[in-house]
Design a protein around this motif. Sequence first.
Motif, PDB file in Angstrom:
ATOM      1  N   MET A  86       3.810   6.096   7.180  1.00  0.00           N
ATOM      2  CA  MET A  86       3.950   6.900   5.968  1.00  0.00           C
ATOM      3  C   MET A  86       3.737   6.034   4.735  1.00  0.00           C
ATOM      4  N   ALA A  87       3.339   6.652   3.644  1.00  0.00           N
ATOM      5  CA  ALA A  87       3.246   5.947   2.368  1.00  0.00           C
ATOM      6  C   ALA A  87       4.601   6.021   1.661  1.00  0.00           C
ATOM      7  N   TYR A  88       4.894   5.049   0.834  1.00  0.00           N
ATOM      8  CA  TYR A  88       6.159   4.995   0.116  1.00  0.00           C
ATOM      9  C   TYR A  88       5.935   5.386  -1.331  1.00  0.00           C
ATOM     10  N   ARG A  89       6.770   6.316  -1.817  1.00  0.00           N
ATOM     11  CA  ARG A  89       6.588   6.845  -3.158  1.00  0.00           C
ATOM     12  C   ARG A  89       7.657   6.251  -4.075  1.00  0.00           C
ATOM     13  N   ALA A 130     -16.666   2.817  -9.199  1.00  0.00           N
ATOM     14  CA  ALA A 130     -15.522   2.034  -8.736  1.00  0.00           C
ATOM     15  C   ALA A 130     -14.311   2.945  -8.692  1.00  0.00           C
ATOM     16  N   VAL A 131     -13.460   2.756  -7.699  1.00  0.00           N
ATOM     17  CA  VAL A 131     -12.245   3.547  -7.558  1.00  0.00           C
ATOM     18  C   VAL A 131     -11.065   2.597  -7.436  1.00  0.00           C
ATOM     19  N   ASP A 132     -10.063   2.796  -8.283  1.00  0.00           N
ATOM     20  CA  ASP A 132      -8.853   1.980  -8.281  1.00  0.00           C
ATOM     21  C   ASP A 132      -7.713   2.838  -7.738  1.00  0.00           C
ATOM     22  N   VAL A 133      -7.257   2.523  -6.544  1.00  0.00           N
ATOM     23  CA  VAL A 133      -6.283   3.360  -5.832  1.00  0.00           C
ATOM     24  C   VAL A 133      -4.874   2.819  -6.066  1.00  0.00           C
ATOM     25  N   GLY A 134      -3.946   3.730  -6.375  1.00  0.00           N
ATOM     26  CA  GLY A 134      -2.611   3.311  -6.767  1.00  0.00           C
ATOM     27  C   GLY A 134      -2.651   2.664  -8.138  1.00  0.00           C
ATOM     28  N   ALA A 185      -3.218   7.927  -1.477  1.00  0.00           N
ATOM     29  CA  ALA A 185      -4.188   6.862  -1.222  1.00  0.00           C
ATOM     30  C   ALA A 185      -4.980   7.090   0.055  1.00  0.00           C
ATOM     31  N   GLU A 186      -4.374   7.799   1.001  1.00  0.00           N
ATOM     32  CA  GLU A 186      -4.977   7.936   2.323  1.00  0.00           C
ATOM     33  C   GLU A 186      -5.892   9.144   2.448  1.00  0.00           C
ATOM     34  N   GLU A 187      -5.962   9.977   1.405  1.00  0.00           N
ATOM     35  CA  GLU A 187      -6.817  11.175   1.426  1.00  0.00           C
ATOM     36  C   GLU A 187      -7.452  11.335   0.052  1.00  0.00           C
ATOM     37  N   PRO A 189      -2.993   1.402   7.731  1.00  0.00           N
ATOM     38  CA  PRO A 189      -4.124   1.704   8.628  1.00  0.00           C
ATOM     39  C   PRO A 189      -4.915   2.936   8.186  1.00  0.00           C
ATOM     40  N   ARG A 190      -4.219   3.971   7.726  1.00  0.00           N
ATOM     41  CA  ARG A 190      -4.923   5.185   7.271  1.00  0.00           C
ATOM     42  C   ARG A 190      -5.738   4.897   6.011  1.00  0.00           C
TER      43      ARG A 190
END
Length: 275
Positions: free
Chosen positions: A1-4, A45-49, A95-97, A120-121
């Motif tokens: 899971m991702a942490y929010r 360019a994509v900056d995630v998070g 981030a994963e989708e 991993p996702r």
Amino acid sequence: MAYRLFEGKDHASSYLKYRISPSDHLIQKVLDFLEKRKGGPYELAVDVGCGSGQGTVLLAKHFSSVVGTDISPAQLELALQHAKEPNVTYRQSVAEELALADSSVDLMTSMSSFHWFDRPRFLKEAHRVLKPRGCLALLNYTIEMELSYADCSSQALNDACKEFYEALKPYRSPHLGANSIELYREAYNSIPYPDKEWQECVWVKRPMPLSSYMGFVESFSSYQRLLREDPLKAARLSQDIRQKLMSIMRVTSEDTEVLVAVKYFYLLACKPDEV
């Protein structure tokens, strides 16, 4: 899971005010890696998070379009309020989708946020959206910063800083382990791309007011957790460390400028040409 985390408005404001962005030197390392593998011109360019966008905007002059994504509406609201570059946009997204087409991204970055993702996702998603020869850059820094001030014992200063960091360790997320660098090293080893680079020690020195150094540490998730659980204890800890540092420096104002050394590490990887 991702942490929010980092989603409250007060925390987002603190993040915008005190969090540092990567140095020009570090951004150039990323761009040099991309240039050698792919060559320009670069479209996306994509900056995630992306948080409040401090790092995102550093990419603007190098790409036709830059997209910053984050799960937090409060962070994105601040990013939009301070948006000046016409080619930078922001989207709320996990981030994963990512709502991006396959093989559409020249460079994907994550600056001090990858450790909170479902790693991993996210890496599978990065592979999906990167163009052939597109690059992934994951950057982060450790909490163990070092201070220096003229005519002052650096040892004494940093002993006080270490006291601060040690006091926050019990409030550190178990998800991060003893040191988040291990999560990045694990990712480096898991990425199957043959063309990749790992650097675990790049010191970046920045002058800033002592108050900004304190605000920087207080923006970390460990201090924010302490603040939620015991506001008085958090306030006492902060005040004690401020007073110790000012006493060592022999100053009376926390606006006094200190030199802060921040230890960065990073992972760079190039997606191979598809067969």
